[in-house]
Every structure is written in structure tokens, then in C-alpha cells.
Design a protein around this motif. Structure first.
Motif, short mmCIF file in Angstrom:
data_model
loop_
_atom_site.label_atom_id
_atom_site.label_comp_id
_atom_site.label_asym_id
_atom_site.label_seq_id
_atom_site.Cartn_x
_atom_site.Cartn_y
_atom_site.Cartn_z
N PHE A 1 54.28 54.90 28.51
CA PHE A 1 55.35 53.95 28.26
C PHE A 1 56.36 54.60 27.32
O PHE A 1 55.97 55.29 26.37
CB PHE A 1 54.83 52.65 27.62
CG PHE A 1 54.01 51.80 28.56
CD1 PHE A 1 54.63 50.91 29.43
CD2 PHE A 1 52.64 51.91 28.58
CE1 PHE A 1 53.88 50.14 30.31
CE2 PHE A 1 51.87 51.14 29.44
CZ PHE A 1 52.50 50.26 30.31
N CYS A 2 57.65 54.33 27.59
CA CYS A 2 58.70 54.90 26.75
C CYS A 2 59.73 53.82 26.45
O CYS A 2 60.25 53.17 27.37
CB CYS A 2 59.37 56.10 27.44
SG CYS A 2 60.60 56.93 26.41
N GLY A 3 60.03 53.62 25.18
CA GLY A 3 61.02 52.64 24.79
C GLY A 3 62.43 53.18 24.91
O GLY A 3 62.68 54.37 24.69
N ILE A 4 63.37 52.31 25.29
CA ILE A 4 64.79 52.65 25.26
C ILE A 4 65.29 52.30 23.87
O ILE A 4 65.27 51.13 23.47
CB ILE A 4 65.58 51.89 26.33
CG1 ILE A 4 65.04 52.21 27.73
CG2 ILE A 4 67.06 52.22 26.24
CD1 ILE A 4 65.68 51.38 28.84
N CYS A 5 65.73 53.30 23.13
CA CYS A 5 66.11 53.13 21.73
C CYS A 5 67.61 52.86 21.62
O CYS A 5 68.40 53.22 22.51
CB CYS A 5 65.74 54.40 20.96
SG CYS A 5 66.27 54.40 19.23
N ILE B 1 66.65 65.41 28.81
CA ILE B 1 65.65 64.40 29.15
C ILE B 1 65.54 63.46 27.96
O ILE B 1 65.28 63.88 26.83
CB ILE B 1 64.28 65.03 29.45
CG1 ILE B 1 64.38 65.99 30.64
CG2 ILE B 1 63.26 63.93 29.73
CD1 ILE B 1 63.08 66.74 30.91
N LEU B 2 65.77 62.16 28.20
CA LEU B 2 65.73 61.18 27.11
C LEU B 2 64.31 60.68 26.85
O LEU B 2 63.40 60.91 27.63
CB LEU B 2 66.64 60.00 27.44
CG LEU B 2 68.14 60.29 27.52
CD1 LEU B 2 68.90 59.01 27.86
CD2 LEU B 2 68.66 60.88 26.21
N GLY B 3 64.18 59.97 25.73
CA GLY B 3 62.92 59.32 25.40
C GLY B 3 62.23 59.90 24.19
O GLY B 3 61.65 60.98 24.28
N HIS B 4 62.32 59.18 23.05
CA HIS B 4 61.62 59.65 21.86
C HIS B 4 60.66 58.60 21.30
O HIS B 4 60.00 58.84 20.29
CB HIS B 4 62.61 60.10 20.77
CG HIS B 4 63.54 59.03 20.29
ND1 HIS B 4 64.70 58.72 20.93
CD2 HIS B 4 63.47 58.21 19.22
CE1 HIS B 4 65.33 57.75 20.29
NE2 HIS B 4 64.60 57.42 19.25
N GLU B 5 60.57 57.44 21.95
CA GLU B 5 59.61 56.41 21.57
C GLU B 5 58.59 56.28 22.70
O GLU B 5 58.80 55.51 23.63
CB GLU B 5 60.31 55.05 21.38
CG GLU B 5 61.46 55.02 20.41
CD GLU B 5 62.16 53.66 20.39
OE1 GLU B 5 63.03 53.47 19.55
OE2 GLU B 5 61.82 52.79 21.23
N LEU C 1 64.93 38.80 0.78
CA LEU C 1 65.54 39.91 1.48
C LEU C 1 66.55 39.40 2.51
O LEU C 1 66.28 38.45 3.24
CB LEU C 1 64.46 40.73 2.20
CG LEU C 1 64.89 41.89 3.08
CD1 LEU C 1 65.42 43.04 2.24
CD2 LEU C 1 63.74 42.38 3.95
N LEU C 2 67.72 40.05 2.56
CA LEU C 2 68.70 39.80 3.61
C LEU C 2 68.69 40.99 4.57
O LEU C 2 68.73 42.14 4.13
CB LEU C 2 70.10 39.64 3.02
CG LEU C 2 71.27 39.64 4.03
CD1 LEU C 2 71.20 38.44 4.96
CD2 LEU C 2 72.61 39.71 3.30
N ILE C 3 68.67 40.71 5.86
CA ILE C 3 68.80 41.73 6.90
C ILE C 3 70.05 41.41 7.71
O ILE C 3 70.19 40.28 8.20
CB ILE C 3 67.57 41.76 7.82
CG1 ILE C 3 66.30 42.12 7.03
CG2 ILE C 3 67.77 42.74 8.98
CD1 ILE C 3 65.01 41.93 7.80
N THR C 4 70.96 42.36 7.82
CA THR C 4 72.15 42.16 8.65
C THR C 4 72.00 42.94 9.94
O THR C 4 71.80 44.15 9.93
CB THR C 4 73.43 42.58 7.89
OG1 THR C 4 73.30 43.93 7.43
CG2 THR C 4 73.69 41.68 6.70
N GLY C 5 72.08 42.22 11.06
CA GLY C 5 71.90 42.84 12.37
C GLY C 5 70.49 42.59 12.88
O GLY C 5 69.52 43.06 12.28
N ALA C 6 70.39 41.86 13.99
CA ALA C 6 69.08 41.50 14.54
C ALA C 6 68.79 42.23 15.83
O ALA C 6 68.29 41.66 16.79
CB ALA C 6 69.00 39.99 14.75
N GLY C 7 69.11 43.53 15.86
CA GLY C 7 68.66 44.36 16.96
C GLY C 7 67.20 44.73 16.77
O GLY C 7 66.49 44.12 15.94
N THR C 8 66.74 45.73 17.49
CA THR C 8 65.33 46.11 17.41
C THR C 8 64.92 46.47 16.00
O THR C 8 63.87 46.02 15.50
CB THR C 8 65.04 47.30 18.35
OG1 THR C 8 65.38 46.94 19.68
CG2 THR C 8 63.56 47.67 18.29
#
Length: 356
Positions: free
Chosen positions: A34-38, A67-71, A176-183
């Protein structure tokens, strides 16, 4: 063999390429599972090349097309004569940071900060979106029996989130504040919750993305920076209206960074994780009068994989909640990259299921 290769902006192809044929003494041949798209992959596709290059990497020799894929997770197929930590048949999670170990940063176990750094799937000849890959022994971390291949593909982004929380220097009971709710924002929120952070605020302008985070049910307060003054709201619900103890900026937005400055208390910490594409306007005077600590956060300690395994095993770090879908290599562009980049998309993480 087949591989997903990035040729240039908006040019992603499934190519037939020669498979690995030479294995170094300290190298490992793997079959990605399995490889995640980052987000980095998405940025390369939509705005690059940035991390990839038409010029050969000085350490690895890699150049476009890449060749992509690092996760990714993988199965070990063969090992070099000097390899002792993994064997054929082992399941592994890939730690993708590579670089010389005999220079200043390499000797300090920080090769990714050196001038000759290389990353599997970005500046290394091989990546996880292929039927086979070669990596160094140090980059193949054996998966414990109770950690799945899917979880193994999520260790790398999880490590980024955990390291960002570490850099924020927060303790149980803090805010804690987090800005940006991406991965990465989602991973940071999960890591903060696992670390015992009492009050977690997430600022995200995409309404669908806010609903996606709400559905994860991890006990965070969601805010819309387009319709509310996030910093004022955060200060208003913290003790004595002082602000949060720390903030992690994950969106790559200058406006969001300045919101973090406004939202943290004096002597608070701001961690910049999101990659900003250009210069932004800031007010360092405010950093000084608030006695703030501003930190970047790049990658993670290379030794963090066992810690992430333990966090997953505890049940308090449910990283699987960020996964929206699994797609095949043949549909990676349409159902993976394009789906994640679609305007208003709420998707966080898509895993590519590699052929067996």
C-alpha cells in the motif's frame, strides 16, 4: 514492471520500466503493498517539479521522470549479503529519508538536512508506486505482527504529525490551535489527542473538510476562518483570554501563520509545518513583545517508527480514520490525484493498493 512516474506538471503516467536488477550489499528489494498519496506528491503534480528535478540528485543519481511514493508498506523479496535486520517474507514500513552518513548532518542522524539529501519516491531511483523497489536496509522497518500493511503505509505521515506536536512542546492539559485540516493537520490533531492535550482547535476554511474532521469524532473544536475571527474566538475561550499554549500551522498560508501569532499566549510556541510557496508579510515585532518561539518542523527523527507502532497499538492513535479510499495503480490519476485536488474536496488520504 509497471510504475507510476511523474514527468512534469500535470504529467503523470503509468510506465513500463526496467525492474531492479542490482542489489547492493546493504540494500533490500521490496514489493510495495500500500502506498499513500502525499500532499507533497499532489504539489509536485499540480505545481512542480519542486522536489523532483531534471538534474541528477548528487547522492542517488535520480532524475525525472520519477517513480512516486514515499509513504508505503511492502514485502521483502530479497536482501543484500550484509543485511541482517530484515529477511525475505518480512512485512516492512518504509522510512524514506536517505542521505550520506559521513557529513555534518548525517553523523547526527539528520541526513535529510544535508545538501545531498535524497527521498524515496522523490529523489531516489525507486518509489512505492511501482511493482518493485530497492531501498537501503536502514529504510526498511519490520512491521510488528499486530500492525497491518495499511497502517504501515500511514506511519510516515503519522510521524510528521507526531513530530510537529513534539516541536510544539505541549503537555497533557494544554491547549493547541491547528490551522489547516489536511492529512498532516488531522494527524497532528490525532497525535495531540493521544498526548493528552485538553483543548484542540482546528481552523479550516473548507466546509466539507470540517465535516470530514467532525466525522472522525476526535473531540476537537472546528472553526471557519472565513466567517469568524479565529484568534479572537480562541482567546475568548482560554483562561484569562490569554490564548492557546501552542499552535501548529499546517496549511502553508501566511494568513494562517499570522492567526497563530494572534492566537497563542505570550511565551507560546508556533510550529510551521505547511510549506509556503513564497514570501509572506509578518510582524516580527509581535513575536518579540509576546516572547514567542517560532519553529519549523521538517520530517521527524529517523528513529521514530517503533514509537509510532506503539501509539497505533495502544488504540489511542487511530490513524486509519484519515483514509478515504483505496484505489488501484491503474486509476491512481483519476481516482487518486484528481479526486484529492478537486475543488472543495474533503478527502484526506487515499491509499494506492499495489498489485500482488
Amino acid at each position: 514492471m509497471k510504475a507510476v512516474r511523474f514527468h512534469g506538471k500535470h504529467d503523470l503516467r503509468i510506465d513500463e520500466v526496467d525492474g531492479p536488477d542490482e542489489l547492493g550489499r546493504d540494500q533490500v528489494l521490496v514489493r510495495p503493498t500500500f502506498c499513500g498519496i502525499c500532499g507533497t506528491d499532489l504539489h509536485e503534480y499540480d505545481h512542480g517539479p519542486t522536489w523532483t528535478s531534471t538534474e541528477s540528485n548528487p547522492y542517488s543519481g535520480a532524475a525525472l521522470p520519477q517513480i512516486l511514493g514515499h509513504e508505503f508498506s511492502a514485502e521483502v523479496l530479497a536482501v543484500g549479503d550484509a543485511v541482517s535486520t530484515v529477511a525475505p517474507g518480512d512485512r516492512v514500513s518504509i522510512q524514506p529519508q536517505i542521505g550520506p552518513r559521513d557529513d555534518y548532518f548525517g553523523r547526527r542522524n539528520l541526513p535529510f538536512l544535508g545538501p545531498n539529501a535524497s527521498v524515496v519516491g522523490l529523489s531516489w531511483p525507486w518509489g512505492g508506486m511501482a511493482e518493485r523497489a530497492i531501498i537501503n536496509e536502514a529504510n526498511a522497518i519490520r512491521l510488528p505482527p499486530d500492525i497491518s500493511d495499511r497502517q504501515g503505509a500511514l506511519v510516515e505521515p503519522a510521524a510528521v504529525g507526531v513530530h510537529a506536536v513534539d516541536r510544539a512542546n505541549v503537555r497533557p492539559g494544554d491547549s493547541l490551535l491547528i490551522t489547516g485540516a489536511g492529512t498532516i493537520g488531522a494527524m497532528a490533531a490525532l497525535a495531540a489527542r493521544a498526548a493528552g492535550i485538553a483543548n484542540i482547535f482546528i481552523s479550516e476554511p473548507n466546509a466539507k473538510r470540517r465535516e470530514r474532521i467532525r466525522a472522525m469524532d476526535i473531540g476537537v473544536m472546528l472553526l471557519d476562518p472565513l466567517t469568524s475571527d479565529v484568534a479572537a474566538h480562541v482567546r475568548g475561550v482560554t483562561p484569562e483570554s490569554l490564548g492557546v499554549d501552542a499552535a501548529i500551522e499546517c496549511s502553508g498560508s501566511g494568513r494562517a501563520f499570522n492567526t497563530c501569532v494572534d492566537a497563542v499566549r505570550s511565551q507560546g510556541v508556533i510550529v510551521q509545518v505547511g510549506l509556503m510557496g513564497g514570501k509572506v508579510e509578518v510582524d516580527p515585532f509581535r513575536w518579540t513583545v509576546k516572547d514567542l518561539t517560532i519553529r519549523g518542523s521538517l520530517n521527524y527523527p529517523l528513529t521514530i517508527w517503533p514509537r509510532i507502532f506503539s501509539m497505533m497499538r495502544s488504540g489511542r492513535f487511530p490513524v486509519e480514520k484519515v483514509v478515504d479510499a483505496e484505489v488501484t495503480m491503474q486509476r491512481v490519476k483519476e481516482d487518486g490525484f484528481d479526486a484529492l485536488l478537486a475543488p472543495g474536496s474533503a478527502k484526506l488520504k487515499i491509499l494506492v493498493s499495489m498489485p500482488t
